[in-house]
Write an enzyme that holds these catalytic residues in place. Structure first.
Site, PDB file in Angstrom:
ATOM      1  CG  ASP A   1      32.601  42.145  21.290  1.00  0.00           C
ATOM      2  OD1 ASP A   1      32.630  41.956  22.391  1.00  0.00           O
ATOM      3  OD2 ASP A   1      33.947  40.356  21.045  1.00  0.00           O
TER       4      ASP A   1
ATOM      5  CG  ASP B   1      29.102  37.610  19.076  1.00  0.00           C
ATOM      6  OD1 ASP B   1      28.497  37.976  19.466  1.00  0.00           O
ATOM      7  OD2 ASP B   1      29.712  37.656  18.138  1.00  0.00           O
TER       8      ASP B   1
ATOM      9  NE  ARG C   1      28.457  45.612  11.652  1.00  0.00           N
ATOM     10  CZ  ARG C   1      27.526  44.309  11.424  1.00  0.00           C
ATOM     11  NH1 ARG C   1      27.053  45.251  10.121  1.00  0.00           N
ATOM     12  NH2 ARG C   1      26.776  43.138  11.936  1.00  0.00           N
TER      13      ARG C   1
ATOM     14  NE  ARG D   1      29.941  38.500  10.195  1.00  0.00           N
ATOM     15  CZ  ARG D   1      29.732  39.475  10.033  1.00  0.00           C
ATOM     16  NH1 ARG D   1      28.701  39.774   8.717  1.00  0.00           N
ATOM     17  NH2 ARG D   1      29.262  40.384  10.726  1.00  0.00           N
TER      18      ARG D   1
ATOM     19  N   GLY E   1      24.627  45.476  14.368  1.00  0.00           N
ATOM     20  CA  GLY E   1      24.006  44.914  14.151  1.00  0.00           C
ATOM     21  C   GLY E   1      22.836  44.936  14.814  1.00  0.00           C
TER      22      GLY E   1
ATOM     23  CB  THR F   1      25.324  41.131  19.577  1.00  0.00           C
ATOM     24  OG1 THR F   1      25.228  40.373  18.429  1.00  0.00           O
ATOM     25  CG2 THR F   1      25.714  40.631  20.409  1.00  0.00           C
TER      26      THR F   1
ATOM     27  CG  ASP G   1      25.785  37.616  15.772  1.00  0.00           C
ATOM     28  OD1 ASP G   1      24.647  36.771  15.755  1.00  0.00           O
ATOM     29  OD2 ASP G   1      26.874  37.440  15.241  1.00  0.00           O
TER      30      ASP G   1
HETATM   31  O1  F6P Z   1      26.435  40.486  14.301  1.00  0.00           O
HETATM   32  C1  F6P Z   1      24.960  40.372  14.554  1.00  0.00           C
HETATM   33  C2  F6P Z   1      25.365  39.670  12.949  1.00  0.00           C
HETATM   34  O2  F6P Z   1      23.824  39.704  12.831  1.00  0.00           O
HETATM   35  C3  F6P Z   1      26.012  38.541  12.978  1.00  0.00           C
HETATM   36  O3  F6P Z   1      24.809  37.251  13.144  1.00  0.00           O
HETATM   37  C4  F6P Z   1      25.359  38.500  11.315  1.00  0.00           C
HETATM   38  O4  F6P Z   1      26.727  37.782  10.689  1.00  0.00           O
HETATM   39  C5  F6P Z   1      25.896  40.409  10.574  1.00  0.00           C
HETATM   40  O5  F6P Z   1      25.308  40.578  11.862  1.00  0.00           O
HETATM   41  C6  F6P Z   1      25.384  40.699   9.200  1.00  0.00           C
HETATM   42  O6  F6P Z   1      25.324  42.011   9.597  1.00  0.00           O
HETATM   43  P1  F6P Z   1      25.066  42.830   8.224  1.00  0.00           P
HETATM   44  O7  F6P Z   1      23.573  43.068   9.236  1.00  0.00           O
HETATM   45  O8  F6P Z   1      25.320  44.034   8.192  1.00  0.00           O
HETATM   46  O9  F6P Z   1      24.462  41.826   6.838  1.00  0.00           O
END
Ligand code: F6P
Length: 322
Positions: A105, A131, A74, A173, A13, A127, A129
């Site tokens: 990660d 996290d 990804r 998440r 992301g 990120t 998050d």
């Molecule tokens: O990892 C970052 C994040 O923004 C999370 O908080 C979220 O759950 C996810 O990416 C959303 O991913 P996508 O952009 O693939 O919907």
């Protein structure tokens, strides 16, 4: 090993500040006499041979921009041996001696796999998050949490005007950092995070009713994405308490925007440090922040670290959110 050419990629992301990190990597490497290749769309760019030459001007006018100029993705293909082999071939073709991999990660796992296949990689944590267990701070969190705060402040205005309960979902998440910090900053009545399971009746509805008895008329409930449906929770609150309730999912608005000072400065330092390591031929590392300082760890160790949830801040939130 003399490192002549390095690559840089962003993966997973996007996060505000990724561009500042790319800029720091490119400029640091060029200043050391190395060449730099930009790898497009994360590990997919290595598999598909989507590589561009970077020069000092390639990274002009990006420090203040959200998103990533290198695009991101990804890459399920990179989890397969065949994908990794194709990536190694691309590195050989372009003379890439090492790569700075900017992301979360998942990005670090890719960096570890590539390092094991002979291409030294250094991870830079980015990120929204926050996290990543090996670092106290990830690039993008400060900007995103401030965006959440601004959005929830707006929701408060309308909730206050209508005597409503606003139930708002923020990203995360598996981690509640965005929810916890924005919830405290916005004076939420209740904050729901994946790390701590709460009882809807006791911890949410009773709390709202108790606050109502002291004269409170509007309520903010901040929920991390991983906890569950905000629509259902808003309906539950409304049906039990009779308080008109609305649910809002902030969504990807949290990922965009001009990076904050904190994110630009951290990205600049981490990008610089990542190149210091690669320039000495040191790979299979991640850079991290510890006690406000930039440090680095073995990727394997970093991926196995555990991050404590901020119980203290959660306790503070509970004490002052009546
Ligand atoms: O990892 C970052 C994040 O923004 C999370 O908080 C979220 O759950 C996810 O990416 C959303 O991913 P996508 O952009 O693939 O919907």
């Amino acid at each position: 090993m003399k490192v002549k050419t390095i690559g840089v990629l962003t993966s997973g992301g996007d996060a505000p500040g990724m561009n500042a990190a790319v800029r720091a990597v490119v400029r640091t490497a060029l200043s050391k006499g190395m060449q730099v290749k930009g790898i497009i769309r994360g590990y997919n760019g290595l598999i598909d041979d989507d590589i561009v030459d970077m020069n000092i001007r390639s990274v002009s006018d990006i420090i203040h921009r959200g998103g990533t100029m290198l695009y991101t993705a990804r890459s399920p293909r990179f989890r397969e041996e065949e994908g990794i082999q194709m990536a190694v071939q691309t590195c050989e073709k372009h003379g890439i001696d090492g790569i700075v991999c900017i992301g979360g990660d998942g990005t670090f796992r890719g960096a570890r796999d590539l390092s094991l296949h002979g291409v030294p990689c250094v991870g830079v944590p980015a990120t929204i998050d926050n996290d990543i267990s090996s670092t106290e701070y990830t690039i993008g969190f400060d900007t995103a949490v401030n965006t959440c705060m601004e959005m929830v402040d707006r929701l408060r205005d309308t909730a206050q005007s209508h005597d409503r309960c606003t139930v708002v979902e923020v990203m995360g998440r598996g981690a509640g950092y965005l929810a916890l910090h924005s919830g405290v900053a916005c004076g939420a009545t209740t904050i729901l995070v994946p790390e701590i399971r709460l009882d809807v009746e006791k911890d949410i509805i009773d709390k709202i009713l108790n606050s109502q008895r002291t004269g409170k008329k509007h309520f903010i409930v901040v929920v991390a994405e991983g906890v569950g449906s905000v629509d259902r929770l808003a309906q539950q609150i409304q049906s039990v308490t009779g308080i008109d309730s609305r649910a809002t999912v902030l969504g990807h608005v949290q990922r965009g925007g001009t990076p904050s000072v904190r994110d630009r400065v951290t990205a600049s330092k981490m990008g610089y440090e990542a190149v210091q390591l690669l320039s000495q031929g040191i790979g299979n590392r991640v850079v991290a922040e510890k006690d406000g300082k930039i440090v680095d760890y073995d990727i394997y160790d970093a991926l196995n670290m555990e991050k404590d949830f901020d119980e203290y801040l959660h306790e503070v939130a509970n004490a002052i959110s009546n």
